[in-house]
Design an enzyme around this catalytic site. Structure first.
Site, short mmCIF file in Angstrom:
data_model
loop_
_atom_site.label_atom_id
_atom_site.label_comp_id
_atom_site.label_asym_id
_atom_site.label_seq_id
_atom_site.Cartn_x
_atom_site.Cartn_y
_atom_site.Cartn_z
N GLU A 1 0.84 -1.21 0.00
CA GLU A 1 0.00 0.00 0.00
C GLU A 1 0.87 1.25 0.00
OE1 GLU A 1 -2.84 0.58 3.19
OE2 GLU A 1 -3.75 2.26 2.12
N LYS B 1 -8.24 -16.15 16.03
CA LYS B 1 -8.35 -15.69 14.65
C LYS B 1 -9.75 -15.20 14.28
CE LYS B 1 -4.40 -18.43 13.16
NZ LYS B 1 -3.83 -19.48 12.35
N ASP C 1 1.92 -15.01 12.55
CA ASP C 1 0.80 -15.68 11.88
C ASP C 1 -0.15 -14.61 11.35
OD1 ASP C 1 -1.62 -16.98 11.28
OD2 ASP C 1 -1.22 -18.57 12.73
N HIS D 1 -2.64 9.72 -1.08
CA HIS D 1 -2.72 8.46 -1.83
C HIS D 1 -2.66 8.69 -3.33
CE1 HIS D 1 -3.24 5.39 1.34
NE2 HIS D 1 -3.44 6.49 2.05
C1 LIG Z 1 1.86 11.10 2.90
C2 LIG Z 1 2.07 12.00 4.10
C3 LIG Z 1 3.02 11.32 5.06
C4 LIG Z 1 2.67 13.32 3.65
O1 LIG Z 1 2.75 14.14 4.77
P1 LIG Z 1 3.24 15.65 4.72
O2 LIG Z 1 3.11 16.16 6.10
O3 LIG Z 1 2.55 16.40 3.65
O4 LIG Z 1 4.75 15.46 4.26
P2 LIG Z 1 6.08 16.26 4.54
O5 LIG Z 1 6.82 16.22 3.22
O6 LIG Z 1 5.85 17.56 5.21
O7 LIG Z 1 6.88 15.28 5.56
C5 LIG Z 1 6.42 15.06 6.88
C6 LIG Z 1 6.92 13.70 7.34
O8 LIG Z 1 6.29 12.66 6.59
C7 LIG Z 1 7.24 11.62 6.31
N1 LIG Z 1 7.29 11.41 4.85
C8 LIG Z 1 6.73 12.20 3.90
N2 LIG Z 1 6.92 11.67 2.67
C9 LIG Z 1 7.64 10.55 2.84
C10 LIG Z 1 8.13 9.55 1.95
N3 LIG Z 1 7.93 9.62 0.64
N4 LIG Z 1 8.80 8.51 2.48
C11 LIG Z 1 9.01 8.42 3.81
N5 LIG Z 1 8.55 9.33 4.70
C12 LIG Z 1 7.86 10.38 4.22
C13 LIG Z 1 8.55 12.03 6.91
O9 LIG Z 1 8.67 11.38 8.16
C14 LIG Z 1 8.39 13.52 7.13
O10 LIG Z 1 8.99 14.01 8.31
P3 LIG Z 1 10.58 14.12 8.51
O11 LIG Z 1 11.07 12.72 8.64
O12 LIG Z 1 11.11 14.80 7.28
O13 LIG Z 1 10.72 14.87 9.76
C15 LIG Z 1 0.72 12.33 4.83
O14 LIG Z 1 -0.16 13.02 3.96
C16 LIG Z 1 0.02 11.14 5.37
O15 LIG Z 1 0.46 10.51 6.31
N6 LIG Z 1 -1.18 10.79 4.86
C17 LIG Z 1 -1.96 9.70 5.40
C18 LIG Z 1 -1.72 8.45 4.62
C19 LIG Z 1 -2.12 7.25 5.47
O16 LIG Z 1 -2.04 7.22 6.66
N7 LIG Z 1 -2.55 6.20 4.81
C20 LIG Z 1 -2.86 5.01 5.57
C21 LIG Z 1 -3.48 4.06 4.78
S1 LIG Z 1 -5.18 4.49 4.49
C22 LIG Z 1 -6.00 3.02 4.76
O17 LIG Z 1 -5.49 2.01 4.34
C23 LIG Z 1 -7.04 2.95 5.77
C24 LIG Z 1 -8.28 3.85 5.76
C25 LIG Z 1 -7.90 5.32 5.56
O18 LIG Z 1 -9.22 3.47 4.77
C26 LIG Z 1 -8.86 3.58 7.15
C27 LIG Z 1 -9.95 4.52 7.56
O19 LIG Z 1 -11.13 4.26 7.21
O20 LIG Z 1 -9.64 5.48 8.26
N1 LIG Z 2 -2.16 -25.70 16.88
C1 LIG Z 2 -3.05 -24.77 16.62
O1 LIG Z 2 -4.25 -24.91 16.88
C2 LIG Z 2 -2.63 -23.48 16.01
C3 LIG Z 2 -1.35 -23.31 15.55
N2 LIG Z 2 -0.95 -22.12 15.02
C4 LIG Z 2 0.45 -22.05 14.59
O2 LIG Z 2 1.23 -22.32 15.74
C5 LIG Z 2 2.52 -21.79 15.56
C6 LIG Z 2 2.90 -21.08 16.82
O3 LIG Z 2 2.81 -21.99 17.89
P1 LIG Z 2 3.90 -21.95 19.01
O4 LIG Z 2 3.48 -22.94 20.03
O5 LIG Z 2 4.14 -20.55 19.45
O6 LIG Z 2 5.23 -22.28 18.24
P2 LIG Z 2 6.02 -23.62 17.89
O7 LIG Z 2 5.10 -24.75 17.66
O8 LIG Z 2 6.96 -23.21 16.83
O9 LIG Z 2 6.79 -23.95 19.25
C7 LIG Z 2 7.61 -23.06 19.86
C8 LIG Z 2 8.37 -23.81 20.95
O10 LIG Z 2 9.58 -23.14 21.18
C9 LIG Z 2 10.07 -23.57 22.43
N3 LIG Z 2 10.78 -22.43 23.05
C10 LIG Z 2 12.14 -22.30 23.07
N4 LIG Z 2 12.48 -21.17 23.69
C11 LIG Z 2 11.33 -20.56 24.07
C12 LIG Z 2 11.03 -19.34 24.75
N5 LIG Z 2 12.00 -18.52 25.16
N6 LIG Z 2 9.75 -19.02 24.97
C13 LIG Z 2 8.75 -19.83 24.55
N7 LIG Z 2 8.97 -20.99 23.93
C14 LIG Z 2 10.24 -21.36 23.66
C15 LIG Z 2 8.88 -24.03 23.25
O11 LIG Z 2 9.11 -25.40 23.56
P3 LIG Z 2 8.53 -26.07 24.90
O12 LIG Z 2 7.03 -26.03 24.74
O13 LIG Z 2 9.07 -27.42 24.86
O14 LIG Z 2 8.94 -25.25 26.06
C16 LIG Z 2 7.71 -23.83 22.29
O15 LIG Z 2 6.74 -24.82 22.43
C17 LIG Z 2 2.47 -20.87 14.38
O16 LIG Z 2 3.08 -21.51 13.27
C18 LIG Z 2 0.98 -20.72 14.14
O17 LIG Z 2 0.71 -20.42 12.81
C19 LIG Z 2 -1.79 -21.05 14.96
C20 LIG Z 2 -3.07 -21.15 15.43
C21 LIG Z 2 -3.61 -22.39 15.91
#
Ligand SMILES: CC(C)(COP(=O)([O-])OP(=O)([O-])OC[C@H]1O[C@@H](n2cnc3c(N)ncnc32)[C@H](O)[C@@H]1OP(=O)([O-])[O-])[C@@H](O)C(=O)NCCC(=O)NCCSC(=O)C[C@@](C)(O)CC(=O)[O-]
Ligand SMILES: NC(=O)C1=CN([C@@H]2O[C@H](COP(=O)(O)OP(=O)(O)OC[C@H]3O[C@@H](n4cnc5c(N)ncnc54)[C@H](OP(=O)(O)O)[C@@H]3O)[C@@H](O)[C@H]2O)C=CC1
Length: 400
Positions: free
Chosen positions: A100, A230, A305, A395
Site C-alpha cells: 500500500e 483468529k 501468523d 494516496h
Molecule cells: C503522505 C504524508 C506522510 C505526507 O505528509 P506531509 O506532512 O505532507 O509530508 P512532509 O513532506 O511535510 O513530511 C512530513 C513527514 O512525513 C514523512 N514522509 C513524507 N513523505 C515521505 C516519503 N515519501 N517517504 C518516507 N517518509 C515520508 C517524513 O517522516 C516527514 O517528516 P521528517 O522525517 O522529514 O521529519 C501524509 O499526507 C500522510 O500521512 N497521509 C496519510 C496516509 C495514510 O495514513 N494512509 C494510511 C493508509 S489508508 C488506509 O489504508 C485505511 C483507511 C484510511 O481506509 C482507514 C480509515 O477508514 O480510516
Molecule cells: N495448533 C493450533 O491450533 C494453532 C497453531 N498455530 C500455529 O502455531 C505456531 C505457533 O505456535 P507456538 O506454540 O508458538 O510455536 P512452535 O510450535 O513453533 O513452538 C515453539 C516452541 O519453542 C520452544 N521455546 C524455546 N524457547 C522458548 C522461549 N523462550 N519461549 C517460549 N517458547 C520457547 C517451546 O518449547 P517447549 O514447549 O518445549 O517449552 C515452544 O513450544 C504458528 O506456526 C501458528 O501459525 C496457529 C493457530 C492455531
C-alpha cells in the site's frame, strides 16, 4: 520415477501433489516439480514465484506443505522511532512489508512526530494465550459437574498441562461457560517468547485425556471458539489475549502544526467523530482508524501468523487537546506475537526481527512495545492527515 513421469501422472490425476516428495531427491526438487506441474495445469509461467532464497527444506519441516516457491512483498522501514518502554528503550527503525503506497510514509511521519516529542510511552500490561475446547455432556446437571471438576482439580491439571512444555504455564481455567449440555473451559497460559498456539493446544489436549479418564466425558472439539483464535471477539477485548499493550504520547503544539499540518483540536474532533462515534454507529468492534495496517505490515515483515491480524486490529485510539498540545493514545487488548517459533524461524522474518533486535528469547516484551508504538505512529499520522484534509492527496501522490 523421473520428473516427466511424475508430471504426467499428476496431470492424469494418478498422483497427489504431496506424494511427489517420496520420489524426489530432496524437498527442493519436489518443489520444482510441483511448480512445473502447476505451470502446465494453469497454463502460466511462474518464474517469479520460483525465485527465492529461503531454505525450503527447513520451511517444509514446520511451516508449509505443497510448496511451489515464495511470494515477495516490498519491505520498507519507518523511523527512527523513540520508545520509552519498560523493555524497549531506544530509537528503532521498524520493518514494514506492504504493497500500500503512502503507508510507510505515513507511519514514518508519525515516528518523526513522536521522536521529536520525546518518544512514546509503551507498556505490556497482560500476557496470556488461550485455548477453549467444547465438551459435550448428557445434561446440564452433568455439565455443572464437569465445571466443578475443572475448578477442584486446577493444581493437578496445571501439572498435567505443564508436563508437555518447558516454557508454557497454565495460569487459570476461566471463564468456564455452560450452554445447555455443552461446557467451554477457557484455558489461559503464559507462553514465554512464543505466540503459543501449538504449545497450548498440545497442553490442553493432555488435560482432556485426564477428563475422559476421570469422568468419561470427552471434548467434541479441541477448539470450541471461546478461545477466541483468529476471530474478532468481545471476550478477547475484555479478558485480553496474546499481549495486552498500551502506548501514549504528549505532542507539543508546534510539532502537531509542523509535522502533522493540523491542530490538536482538529485531531481530537476527528478521533471522536470517526473512531468513537463512527465506529459505534457501524457496530464495529475496533475503535481505531487502521491498526490493521501497521499490524499486517509488521506481521509480514517478522513472520507472525498473518491470520492474527484480525485480533491485532482490535483496540481504541484516544486523542485530547490539552491547551493546544495533543495527548494521543492507543490500546491493544489482543496482540498474538512471537520472537521464537512459528514463522519467526524463516530467514527473511528472522532478519526483520533482527532489525529491531527482537529475534530469539527474552525479546517478546520489547517486540510488543515496538509494535504498539508503531501503531501509535500510524494512527497519529492518519488521523492528522484526515484532520488536515490530506488523505486523498497523499494516496494520489504516493499510491497511484
Ligand atoms: C503522505 C504524508 C506522510 C505526507 O505528509 P506531509 O506532512 O505532507 O509530508 P512532509 O513532506 O511535510 O513530511 C512530513 C513527514 O512525513 C514523512 N514522509 C513524507 N513523505 C515521505 C516519503 N515519501 N517517504 C518516507 N517518509 C515520508 C517524513 O517522516 C516527514 O517528516 P521528517 O522525517 O522529514 O521529519 C501524509 O499526507 C500522510 O500521512 N497521509 C496519510 C496516509 C495514510 O495514513 N494512509 C494510511 C493508509 S489508508 C488506509 O489504508 C485505511 C483507511 C484510511 O481506509 C482507514 C480509515 O477508514 O480510516
Ligand atoms: N495448533 C493450533 O491450533 C494453532 C497453531 N498455530 C500455529 O502455531 C505456531 C505457533 O505456535 P507456538 O506454540 O508458538 O510455536 P512452535 O510450535 O513453533 O513452538 C515453539 C516452541 O519453542 C520452544 N521455546 C524455546 N524457547 C522458548 C522461549 N523462550 N519461549 C517460549 N517458547 C520457547 C517451546 O518449547 P517447549 O514447549 O518445549 O517449552 C515452544 O513450544 C504458528 O506456526 C501458528 O501459525 C496457529 C493457530 C492455531
Amino acid at each position: 520415477m523421473d520428473k516427466e513421469e511424475i508430471i504426467s501422472k499428476l496431470l492424469a490425476g494418478e498422483m497427489k501433489l504431496y506424494q511427489i516428495d517420496k520420489f524426489s531427491e530432496n524437498a527442493t526438487e519436489a518443489l520444482d516439480i510441483r511448480r512445473e506441474f502447476i505451470e502446465k495445469y494453469s497454463d502460466c509461467e511462474l518464474s517469479q514465484i520460483a525465485n527465492y532464497t529461503l531454505d525450503m527444506e527447513m520451511a517444509m519441516a514446520k511451516n508449509i506443505e505443497n510448496p511451489i516457491g515464495t511470494v515477495q512483498i516490498p519491505i520498507g522501514v519507518a523511523g527512527p522511532l523513540k520508545i520509552n518502554g519498560e523493555h524497549a528503550k531506544d530509537d528503532f527503525f521498524v520493518p514494514l512489508a506492504t504493497s500500500e503506497g503512502a503507508l510507510v510514509a505515513s507511519i514514518n511521519r508519525g515516528c518523526s512526530a513522536i521522536t521529536a516529542a520525546g518518544g512514546a510511552n509503551a507498556r505490556v500490561i497482560a500476557d496470556k494465550m488461550t485455548r477453549a475446547p467444547v465438551i459435550k455432556t448428557e445434561s446440564l446437571v452433568e455439565a455443572v459437574k464437569v465445571k466443578q471438576w475443572f475448578e477442584d482439580k486446577f493444581e493437578e491439571l496445571k501439572e498435567i498441562a505443564e508436563s508437555t512444555t518447558s516454557h508454557g504455564k497454565l495460569i487459570k481455567i476461566d471463564p468456564i461457560i455452560i450452554v445447555g449440555n455443552y461446557v467451554y473451559p477457557r484455558f489461559v497460559y503464559s507462553t514465554g517468547d512464543s505466540m503459543g498456539m501449538n504449545m497450548v493446544t498440545i497442553a490442553t489436549e493432555k488435560v482432556l485425556e485426564k477428563l475422559y479418564k476421570d469422568l468419561g466425558v470427552h471434548a467434541i472439539a479441541l477448539s470450541g471458539n471461546l478461545c477466541v483464535d483468529k476471530k474478532p471477539s468481545a471476550i478477547n477485548i475484555v479478558e485480553g489475549r496474546g499481549k495486552t499493550v498500551v502506548a501514549d504520547i504528549l505532542i507539543p503544539e508546534d510539532i502537531v502544526r509542523t509535522k502533522l499540518k493540523t491542530t490538536a483540536k482538529a485531531i481530537e474532533e476527528v478521533n471522536i467523530a470517526k473512531n468513537l462515534i463512527g465506529s459505534a454507529a457501524a457496530g464495529s468492534m475496533a475503535y481505531n482508524a487502521h491498526f490493521a495496517n501497521m499490524i499486517g505490515a509488521i506481521f509480514l515483515a517478522t513472520g507472525q501468523d498473518e491470520a492474527h491480524v484480525v485480533e491485532g486490529s482490535l483496540g481504541i485510539t484516544t486523542a485530547e487537546d490539552k491547551d493546544g498540545d495533543l495527548y494521543f493514545s492507543v490500546n491493544m487488548p489482543d496482540l498474538p506475537i512471537a520472537t521464537i517459533g512459528g514463522g519467526t524461524r524463516l530467514e527473511t522474518a528472522n532478519e526483520g526481527l533482527k532489525i529491531i533486535d527482537c529475534a530469539g528469547s527474552e525479546k517478546v516484551g520489547k517486540f510488543a512495545e515496538i509494535v504498539i508504538s508503531t501503531v501509535l505512529a500510524g494512527e497519529l499520522s492518519l488521523i492528522g492527515a484526515l484532520a488536515a484534509g490530506h488523505l486523498a492527496k497523499a494516496h494520489k501522490e504516493l499510491g497511484r
